[in-house]
Write an enzyme that holds these catalytic residues in place. Sequence first.
Site, short mmCIF file in Angstrom:
data_model
loop_
_atom_site.label_atom_id
_atom_site.label_comp_id
_atom_site.label_asym_id
_atom_site.label_seq_id
_atom_site.Cartn_x
_atom_site.Cartn_y
_atom_site.Cartn_z
N LYS A 114 -18.77 -54.38 44.44
CA LYS A 114 -17.69 -53.56 43.92
C LYS A 114 -16.96 -52.90 45.10
O LYS A 114 -17.55 -52.11 45.83
CB LYS A 114 -18.23 -52.49 42.97
CG LYS A 114 -17.12 -51.66 42.31
CD LYS A 114 -17.69 -50.72 41.27
CE LYS A 114 -16.60 -49.92 40.59
NZ LYS A 114 -17.14 -49.01 39.55
N ASP A 126 -5.80 -51.64 45.14
CA ASP A 126 -5.92 -52.19 46.49
C ASP A 126 -7.21 -52.97 46.69
O ASP A 126 -7.48 -53.45 47.79
CB ASP A 126 -5.80 -51.08 47.54
CG ASP A 126 -6.87 -50.00 47.39
OD1 ASP A 126 -7.83 -50.21 46.62
OD2 ASP A 126 -6.73 -48.95 48.04
N GLY A 127 -8.01 -53.10 45.62
CA GLY A 127 -9.23 -53.88 45.72
C GLY A 127 -10.39 -53.16 46.38
O GLY A 127 -11.46 -53.75 46.55
N ARG A 177 -24.02 -54.16 43.11
CA ARG A 177 -24.65 -53.77 41.85
C ARG A 177 -25.18 -55.00 41.12
O ARG A 177 -24.75 -56.12 41.37
CB ARG A 177 -23.69 -52.97 40.98
CG ARG A 177 -22.39 -53.61 40.62
CD ARG A 177 -21.52 -52.62 39.84
NE ARG A 177 -20.34 -53.27 39.28
CZ ARG A 177 -19.50 -52.68 38.44
NH1 ARG A 177 -19.72 -51.44 38.05
NH2 ARG A 177 -18.45 -53.33 37.97
N ARG A 184 -18.18 -58.02 28.91
CA ARG A 184 -17.80 -56.77 28.25
C ARG A 184 -17.18 -57.06 26.89
O ARG A 184 -16.83 -58.19 26.59
CB ARG A 184 -16.75 -56.04 29.10
CG ARG A 184 -17.19 -55.81 30.54
CD ARG A 184 -16.06 -56.14 31.53
NE ARG A 184 -16.58 -56.15 32.90
CZ ARG A 184 -16.76 -55.05 33.62
NH1 ARG A 184 -16.40 -53.88 33.13
NH2 ARG A 184 -17.26 -55.11 34.83
N ASP A 256 -13.09 -52.28 28.05
CA ASP A 256 -13.45 -53.11 29.20
C ASP A 256 -14.61 -52.50 29.99
O ASP A 256 -15.10 -53.13 30.94
CB ASP A 256 -12.24 -53.33 30.12
CG ASP A 256 -11.65 -52.04 30.63
OD1 ASP A 256 -11.18 -51.25 29.80
OD2 ASP A 256 -11.64 -51.82 31.86
N ASN A 257 -15.05 -51.32 29.61
CA ASN A 257 -16.22 -50.69 30.24
C ASN A 257 -17.43 -50.68 29.32
O ASN A 257 -18.40 -49.96 29.59
CB ASN A 257 -15.90 -49.26 30.66
CG ASN A 257 -14.85 -49.18 31.75
OD1 ASN A 257 -14.68 -50.13 32.52
ND2 ASN A 257 -14.14 -48.07 31.83
N ASP A 266 -20.14 -49.39 34.66
CA ASP A 266 -18.95 -48.84 35.32
C ASP A 266 -18.98 -47.32 35.39
O ASP A 266 -18.35 -46.62 34.61
CB ASP A 266 -17.67 -49.31 34.61
CG ASP A 266 -17.38 -50.77 34.88
OD1 ASP A 266 -17.90 -51.32 35.86
OD2 ASP A 266 -16.63 -51.38 34.10
#
Length: 490
Positions: A114, A126-127, A177, A184, A256-257, A266
């Site tokens: 991550k 920005d990743g 992780r 999800r 999405d979490n 997350d």
Amino acid sequence: MMLSKLDALTLDNSFAALPDTFYTRLAAQPLGRPRLLHANAEAAALIGLDPAELHTQAFLEVASGQRPLPGGDTLAAVYSGHQFGVWAGQLGDGRAHLLGEVRGPGGSWELQLKGAGLTPYSRMGDGRAVLRSSVREYLASEAMHGLGIPTTRALALVVSDDPVMRETRETAAIVTRMSPSFVRFGSFEHWSSRRDGERLRILADYVIDRFYPQCREANGEHGDVLALLREVSQRTAHLMADWQSVGFCHGVMNTDNMSILGLTLDYGPFGFMDAFQLGHVCNHSDSEGRYAWNRQPSVALWNLYRLGGSLHGLVPDADALRGVLAEYETLFTQAFHARMGAKLGLSVWQSDDEALLDDLLRLMHDSRADFTLTFRALAQAVRGQTQPFLDYFIDREAAQAWWSRLAARHACDGRAAAVRAEGMDRVNPLYVLRNHLAEQAIRAAQQGDASEIDRLLGLLRRPYDLQPGAEAYAALPPDWAAGLSVSCSS
């Protein structure tokens, strides 16, 4: 147990075997001059990795994105979802890179970086992930595991001096992780929103065959998909009961979490409550309080309805889907009562206990009593020391009257006080990852010092046990902690 070197791990990569429309293969974008800040030997054992390997140059290169996991298949997954109750369209792993899936003594675990750089799903991001949020996720996942709550795990934390702009200039980090799966609710929403029944079926088959094979035994047309929804609903209900019972707020329960396996997933603007408030909001960005503590169980059901709606493409009978989800509230209530009853020292939950619990929570709310320490003090009261419990309340007469009701309830229960108190200590933690404790670890980490991370992990792995010399970690937050806030910025 035989432990392996990094290049001798057993990999499966089952998600990568799905059609390539489910993900994008890509290389991670490595951090500059990376340094291993901390590594988790306990998590390494799950995948059969020799803990000594965590401190090798080869592991650092993998954990910093410099090279792929030997035998792995690096990719970023696509999914969609609802964010703060609004359809957000396509999302996906905007900064996470799945390295591969490792089979070890603790089962199969996907390894994911991550903060490893841009992907086709980064949108305006920005990743990268900053050190601040990475330390919090690293600690939180292990803290939740220590509490016995289903969660993703953390293997390593790598830091760099690479600058990252958020509200202020910060530095970059990567958390490695682990999870049996990162699928999800939003993974199903993605294909449903595109009316792509073929890929929706592929995803359902993958999840059922991989994680819920018992669903294949369900009777009736579409029985396997209905059974899948029932399993996910049950796990989610139990997860919500777990969260509520320890005063945990996730902060951003977007679809999405939400893990299809019922895991805590997350870690962003989460928080363990200090001063109890029924409507406590841990996320500074949640201006409307959508994800407040007392709303989490109902939000989870709302999210399950979004999942159920996605499965409508496979199960034309909407009433059957709704019928499965109608079971959620009973599942949650039973699980919540079981956990809270244990915290109160009750062997069996009775209907009158609802008022007993509600009245305690109201007293705690009115006094802003510390959630963790108030419940922990109940065992002391059972042992005959009621004053520490009463001291958490403004209206001590009301608190004393409440305690008398609980003591009368205990008298009907038949257990010896010592046995009851010991059982209560096993479910009422003494140590949780309070914001100020995480902040102290972050400040030390910013100076390259991982000793506070190490200290916290040691405590949080045994949160129910009194640990000598750790009094400061089981104390009320200092005054300066009131100024701390967390948001979606990470």
